[in-house]
Motif scaffolding. Sequence first.
Motif, short mmCIF file in Angstrom:
data_model
loop_
_atom_site.label_atom_id
_atom_site.label_comp_id
_atom_site.label_asym_id
_atom_site.label_seq_id
_atom_site.Cartn_x
_atom_site.Cartn_y
_atom_site.Cartn_z
N VAL A 198 14.90 1.12 -6.81
CA VAL A 198 13.93 1.98 -6.12
C VAL A 198 14.22 3.45 -6.43
N PRO A 199 13.16 4.30 -6.39
CA PRO A 199 11.76 3.96 -6.14
C PRO A 199 11.10 3.41 -7.39
N HIS A 200 10.22 2.45 -7.23
CA HIS A 200 9.53 1.90 -8.39
C HIS A 200 8.13 1.48 -8.02
N ALA A 201 7.31 1.35 -9.04
CA ALA A 201 5.95 0.88 -8.86
C ALA A 201 5.91 -0.64 -8.93
N GLY A 202 4.82 -1.21 -8.45
CA GLY A 202 4.59 -2.63 -8.63
C GLY A 202 4.12 -2.92 -10.04
N ALA A 203 3.89 -4.20 -10.31
CA ALA A 203 3.43 -4.62 -11.63
C ALA A 203 2.36 -5.68 -11.42
N HIS A 204 1.13 -5.33 -11.76
CA HIS A 204 0.00 -6.22 -11.46
C HIS A 204 -0.67 -6.68 -12.75
N PHE A 205 -0.77 -7.98 -12.86
CA PHE A 205 -1.36 -8.64 -14.03
C PHE A 205 -2.77 -9.03 -13.64
N ALA A 206 -3.76 -8.40 -14.25
CA ALA A 206 -5.14 -8.49 -13.76
C ALA A 206 -5.64 -9.93 -13.64
N LEU A 207 -5.20 -10.80 -14.52
CA LEU A 207 -5.72 -12.16 -14.52
C LEU A 207 -5.17 -12.99 -13.37
N LEU A 208 -4.14 -12.48 -12.68
CA LEU A 208 -3.52 -13.24 -11.59
C LEU A 208 -3.58 -12.50 -10.26
N ALA B 235 0.81 -1.22 0.00
CA ALA B 235 0.00 0.00 0.00
C ALA B 235 0.84 1.27 0.00
N ARG B 236 2.05 1.19 -0.55
CA ARG B 236 2.87 2.40 -0.70
C ARG B 236 2.19 3.36 -1.65
N PRO B 237 2.16 4.65 -1.35
CA PRO B 237 1.55 5.60 -2.29
C PRO B 237 2.42 5.76 -3.53
N ALA B 238 1.78 5.96 -4.66
CA ALA B 238 2.51 6.19 -5.91
C ALA B 238 3.13 7.59 -5.89
N LYS B 239 4.28 7.72 -6.58
CA LYS B 239 4.97 9.00 -6.71
C LYS B 239 5.33 9.24 -8.17
N PRO B 240 5.39 10.49 -8.60
CA PRO B 240 5.64 10.78 -10.02
C PRO B 240 6.99 10.31 -10.54
N ASP B 241 7.99 10.17 -9.65
CA ASP B 241 9.34 9.84 -10.11
C ASP B 241 9.65 8.36 -10.05
N MET B 242 8.63 7.52 -9.92
CA MET B 242 8.88 6.09 -9.83
C MET B 242 9.40 5.52 -11.14
N ARG B 243 10.37 4.62 -11.01
CA ARG B 243 10.88 3.91 -12.19
C ARG B 243 9.87 2.85 -12.61
N THR C 267 19.02 9.95 -15.72
CA THR C 267 19.61 9.24 -14.58
C THR C 267 18.74 8.10 -14.05
N SER C 268 17.48 8.07 -14.43
CA SER C 268 16.61 6.98 -13.98
C SER C 268 16.26 6.01 -15.11
N THR C 269 17.00 6.10 -16.20
CA THR C 269 16.75 5.24 -17.37
C THR C 269 17.92 4.28 -17.54
N TYR C 270 17.60 2.98 -17.65
CA TYR C 270 18.68 2.00 -17.78
C TYR C 270 18.13 0.66 -18.28
N PHE C 271 19.04 -0.15 -18.78
CA PHE C 271 18.71 -1.52 -19.16
C PHE C 271 19.07 -2.43 -17.99
N PRO C 272 18.12 -3.22 -17.48
CA PRO C 272 18.41 -4.02 -16.29
C PRO C 272 19.28 -5.24 -16.55
N GLY C 273 19.37 -5.69 -17.81
CA GLY C 273 20.14 -6.89 -18.09
C GLY C 273 19.56 -8.09 -17.36
#
Length: 367
Positions: A199-209, A39-47, A186-192
Amino acid sequence: MRRALAAVHAAGVPAAFAEVRDGGRTWSGAAGTADLSTARPAKPDMRHRVGSITKSFVATTVLQLVAEGKVGLDDPIGRHLPELVPGELGQQVTVRMLLNHTSGIGNYTDALLGSLAGVISVGSTSYAPEELVRIGLSLPVTGAPGEGHSYSNTGYILAGLLIEKVTGNDAAAEITRRIIRPLRLTSTYFPGDDPKIRVPHAGAHFALLGVRDFATYQMSWAWMAGELISTPADLDTFYRALLGGKLLPPAQLAQMRTTVPMDPAQPEVGGYGLGLYWNATPCGPAWGHDGGVVGQITLSLHAPDGSRQLSLATNLSHYQLGVPELHPIDAAWLGFAVTGLCPGATAQRAAAPPRLPLPGALPVPAG
């Protein structure tokens, strides 16, 4: 803008965050919960995983190599990668066709992500780019080379391998050296091989799961077709530099903006260039790209000169379930995009309805 963004969250996504620029003025905002488990609040600068927006970075790098005389847009890909695309196909498919999705080569993600089991398994599997190409080439062709637009992530895996072949460097490192570092993204990169988002980043939710968070997810399956992580602010900076002529000479930028219809039956809806597309809006064409991965969606659209800009991220995907009607989330998504890109355009909307990418339009895996 705050009301329009709150409406996206209220329509059903856990979180939405965005940045809008108008000349020298910038607005950023967030609404909702970054991930459902904490339940972390979203922020505009999240990766955020920006998916196919990666293609704009890849195509820009290829076009820089074209400007340097190291590769030609009409070179057959078999000239550079004969071991991967041999024979007649390698001679017929050109670099340009890879970048504007007219190669006819099958889309490998259709095979990898065509089921719920696939969605789960690819996030813990490491793929070599050459393996992804072989999967794409094993699928039925979607048409003759150059015949028409048919979106294929396989083309951008080949484009990444082309960058490596021509430069002798890792594709992600080359794009970082040419674009990401000079623009100070500075917040853009390839994770490999790192499955986590810094961090900071948002979660990733797949509606079907349900509430499961897919933010920790191996992205080698996407590589140069969709691996990039960024923020709305960094995307706005990148596209303003690109459309403003700071990354490409005029000749190559013109090639990038030379498009083929995405829907031949409705050419007025939009056109796809080289890693860049335009869509009709109530205030004229907007240029950019969208991106969708498991659990995260991004849209980045801009006025032709990059003066008015909008980048929007949400942390829910695959909620449409194939229903043809406009989903409430999609309606709110469109509302935010029009509010940000076309202030004062209310009177025009009936005559020129927006024709923007919809996050609910992502293919829903079967089974």
